[in-house]
Design an enzyme around this catalytic site. Structure first.
Site, PDB file in Angstrom:
ATOM      1  CG  ASP A  82      -2.246  -0.713   0.908  1.00 23.17           C
ATOM      2  OD1 ASP A  82      -2.440  -1.084  -0.273  1.00 23.17           O
ATOM      3  OD2 ASP A  82      -3.023  -0.942   1.830  1.00 23.17           O
ATOM      4  CE  LYS A  85       4.972  -3.365  -3.265  1.00 23.90           C
ATOM      5  NZ  LYS A  85       4.403  -2.908  -1.982  1.00 23.90           N
ATOM      6  CB  THR A  86       0.465  -1.128  -8.107  1.00 22.53           C
ATOM      7  OG1 THR A  86       0.719  -2.223  -7.244  1.00 22.53           O
ATOM      8  CG2 THR A  86      -0.183  -1.601  -9.378  1.00 22.53           C
ATOM      9  CG  HIS A 133      10.104  -7.670  -1.681  1.00 21.13           C
ATOM     10  ND1 HIS A 133       9.639  -6.565  -1.013  1.00 21.13           N
ATOM     11  CD2 HIS A 133       9.959  -8.704  -0.848  1.00 21.13           C
ATOM     12  CE1 HIS A 133       9.243  -6.926   0.194  1.00 21.13           C
ATOM     13  NE2 HIS A 133       9.422  -8.210   0.323  1.00 21.13           N
TER      14      HIS A 133
HETATM   15  P1  GDP Z   1       1.260  -1.222  -3.461  1.00 21.34           P
HETATM   16  O1  GDP Z   1       0.565  -2.179  -2.568  1.00 21.34           O
HETATM   17  O2  GDP Z   1       2.578  -0.789  -2.880  1.00 21.34           O
HETATM   18  O3  GDP Z   1       1.391  -1.670  -4.872  1.00 21.34           O
HETATM   19  O4  GDP Z   1       0.396   0.122  -3.441  1.00 21.34           O
HETATM   20  P2  GDP Z   1      -0.610   0.707  -4.540  1.00 21.34           P
HETATM   21  O5  GDP Z   1       0.119   1.249  -5.696  1.00 21.34           O
HETATM   22  O6  GDP Z   1      -1.650  -0.314  -4.797  1.00 21.34           O
HETATM   23  O7  GDP Z   1      -1.208   1.925  -3.736  1.00 21.34           O
HETATM   24  C1  GDP Z   1      -1.890   1.746  -2.511  1.00 21.34           C
HETATM   25  C2  GDP Z   1      -2.887   2.851  -2.319  1.00 21.34           C
HETATM   26  O8  GDP Z   1      -2.221   4.093  -2.177  1.00 21.34           O
HETATM   27  C3  GDP Z   1      -3.845   3.008  -3.482  1.00 21.34           C
HETATM   28  O9  GDP Z   1      -5.090   3.300  -2.987  1.00 21.34           O
HETATM   29  C4  GDP Z   1      -3.267   4.176  -4.240  1.00 21.34           C
HETATM   30  O10 GDP Z   1      -4.238   4.874  -4.949  1.00 21.34           O
HETATM   31  C5  GDP Z   1      -2.679   5.006  -3.136  1.00 21.34           C
HETATM   32  N1  GDP Z   1      -1.558   5.822  -3.592  1.00 21.34           N
HETATM   33  C6  GDP Z   1      -0.469   5.391  -4.260  1.00 21.34           C
HETATM   34  N2  GDP Z   1       0.357   6.423  -4.527  1.00 21.34           N
HETATM   35  C7  GDP Z   1      -0.236   7.526  -4.008  1.00 21.34           C
HETATM   36  C8  GDP Z   1       0.137   8.908  -3.972  1.00 21.34           C
HETATM   37  O11 GDP Z   1       1.185   9.342  -4.480  1.00 21.34           O
HETATM   38  N3  GDP Z   1      -0.710   9.746  -3.311  1.00 21.34           N
HETATM   39  C9  GDP Z   1      -1.850   9.323  -2.755  1.00 21.34           C
HETATM   40  N4  GDP Z   1      -2.612  10.217  -2.155  1.00 21.34           N
HETATM   41  N5  GDP Z   1      -2.235   8.033  -2.798  1.00 21.34           N
HETATM   42  C10 GDP Z   1      -1.446   7.154  -3.414  1.00 21.34           C
END
Ligand code: GDP
Length: 477
Positions: A82, A85-86, A133
């Site tokens: 969260d 990354k994605t 990872h």
């Molecule tokens: P992952 O689990 O690391 O792949 O995380 P995700 O890319 O799925 O992002 C997790 C959550 O954080 C999602 O609801 C995204 O929309 C949110 N999110 C990711 N990057 C940002 C950002 O730069 N700003 C904000 N406000 N939310 C973000």
């Protein structure tokens, strides 16, 4: 084996033919029989195998040294769940100018390359697009280090979390330089300075604090800070790494992702590490092989060749390799097949040696817990054409991305004791097409809990396996 078991018995070691023994016991056994035993690693063995096909990796490396050209860095994005990354991978991808110009359609093939403007010079950067990872770890476990640089994503509204620490440990263990992306700086509660302070405790000291790690504030959501992040990646690569490869030779590299596709068969995303991969090349990928029938880039476009650090989706393999399997181009189809077959045999032997009482019960439990996603099969048939046809059709069954089918062994003739042993080790089901088991084999199968399914019509076998795989998707309790 029986004779060796007897000698071991006289040495005071009660062993069975398929049991693992320690090095000391092997040495005692060797001494008793007048042989010197040397213990060889699987990597050494594979090197020897390749040498027997006139492929000398060390010599190739030495000759490459005269023809090295710069190659793009390969980057993995790591970080806590969260933390973005994605989203970051999507944001980076959208910065690619070439993609929008040519109007390709975004394909998720497990990796992509973007072009970056670096002081007026276009430079490419390759991203491994398998968030989390896991890919990184799995590939490292198999001895293939594909990643040159890791981007560590830390959410500025959250901070260092367990998986952040894990990611740092992985990268440091693999000697991979880290660039930190302090994400979500658009959020009101974001505190990028806190992140910098926290990471210092883990040995990641920001440049602005006198350290050597580049930190970039980004918002993956608003796609802010991407050029700066890419620039930091290139600067880190140029400062810490000497990234080069010989493009003018036969390709070698690693499979990043692989799956079965209805209609297209085995599909693998391969990252070229050295040389150039061409359509028509005979390739070996782990214990899979084939001829490159077609290649696609991350925008779904056909490509004829792939140079170092270029990820491409490859069609034409006869079976599905594993993520992290290395690949190489062989001189012809026959050589490729022979290398693959020998590797498969070595793998089976290693599995037999490592056998530690895996039971069907374990398998069922893992299935229910969602820890198993692959149905292993052994195919035996009366003629090779039938075996191949059956395997082909089985591999084309598509029940979604979450379940895979793997043919671990195939052959012509009766079901043998060896087949049952293999099935026990790999929790495989044996498909017997127009053949019966050899003497006493059915009893062995019964006692080992191995299922042998008999068929005389291919279509029936397909139906059953498809059912089984669907059952795997939705276990019935
Ligand atoms: P992952 O689990 O690391 O792949 O995380 P995700 O890319 O799925 O992002 C997790 C959550 O954080 C999602 O609801 C995204 O929309 C949110 N999110 C990711 N990057 C940002 C950002 O730069 N700003 C904000 N406000 N939310 C973000």
């Amino acid at each position: 084996p029986a004779a060796l078991v007897t000698v071991l018995f006289h040495l005071g070691e009660m062993a069975t033919a398929t049991q693992s023994l320690d090095q000391g016991t092997f040495e005692a056994l060797g001494a008793e029989l007048g042989y010197q035993i040397s213990v060889v690693s699987p990597e050494d063995e594979d090197r020897e195998l390749l040498e027997s096909f006139d492929i000398d990796l060390d010599a190739e490396e030495r000759s490459d040294a005269d023809s090295l050209m710069p190659r793009p860095p390969v980057v993995t994005v790591m970080g806590h769940v969260d933390h973005g990354k994605t989203k970051l991978l999507d944001a980076i991808r959208s910065t690619d100018v070439v993609e929008s110009e040519h109007g390709g359609i975004t394909q998720h093939i497990g990796a992509y390359q973007v072009k970056v403007d670096h002081d007026g010079t276009p430079r490419a950067v390759t991203f491994i697009d398998t968030p989390g990872h896991e890919a990184f770890t799995a590939m490292r476990a198999r001895g293939t280090k594909v990643t040159d640089i890791a981007i560590l994503v830390v959410a500025a509204d959250d901070g260092v979390m367990p998986q952040t620490v894990e990611a740092i440990n992985h990268a440091q263990a693999a000697d991979v330089p880290i660039v930190v992306a302090v994400n979500k700086v658009d959020k009101e509660e974001a505190n990028p300075d806190k992140i910098r302070g926290q990471l210092t405790e883990y040995g990641l000291v920001p440049e602005e604090y006198g350290g050597d790690v580049m930190f970039v504030d980004v918002s993956a959501k608003n796609r802010q800070g991407m050029p700066e992040l890419l620039e930091a990646v290139l600067l880190t690569a140029d400062a810490a790494l000497d990234l080069s490869a010989n493009p003018n030779t036969e390709a070698r590299g690693v499979a990043i992702e692989a799956n079965l596709d209805r209609g297209r068969g085995a599909v693998a995303t391969m990252l070229v590490e050295r040389g150039t991969l061409h359509v028509g090349d005979a390739v070996v990928v782990g214990s899979a092989h084939g001829r490159v029938r077609a290649m696609f880039d991350e925008n779904g476009r056909n490509v004829e060749e792939a140079t170092p650090s270029r990820p491409v989706q490859v069609l034409g393999l006869t079976s599905v390799p594993r993520a992290g399997d290395s690949f190489l181009v062989a001189s012809d189809d026959r050589t490729a097949r022979q290398i693959a077959d020998k590797r498969a045999a070595a793998e089976r032997q290693a599995q037999l040696a490592a056998r530690r009482g895996t039971t069907l019960e374990d398998f069922n439990r893992m299935l229910e817990e969602g820890k198993v996603d692959t149905l292993n099969l052994i195919i035996k048939g009366d003629v090779s054409g039938a075996v191949e046809a059956l395997e082909d059709s089985l591999l084309k069954i598509d029940v979604g991305e979450d379940v895979q089918l793997r043919v671990i062994h195939r052959g012509v003739g009766a079901v043998t004791q060896n087949d049952v042993n293999l099935a026990t080790v790999d929790n495989a089901v044996i498909i017997a097409f127009n053949v019966r088991p050899a003497e006493r084999v059915q009893e062995l199968a019964n006692s080992e809990g191995v299922e042998i399914k008999y068929y005389t019509v291919i279509y029936r076998a397909l139906e059953d396996i498809e059912q089984a795989m669907k059952g795997m998707l939705k276990p019935i309790y």
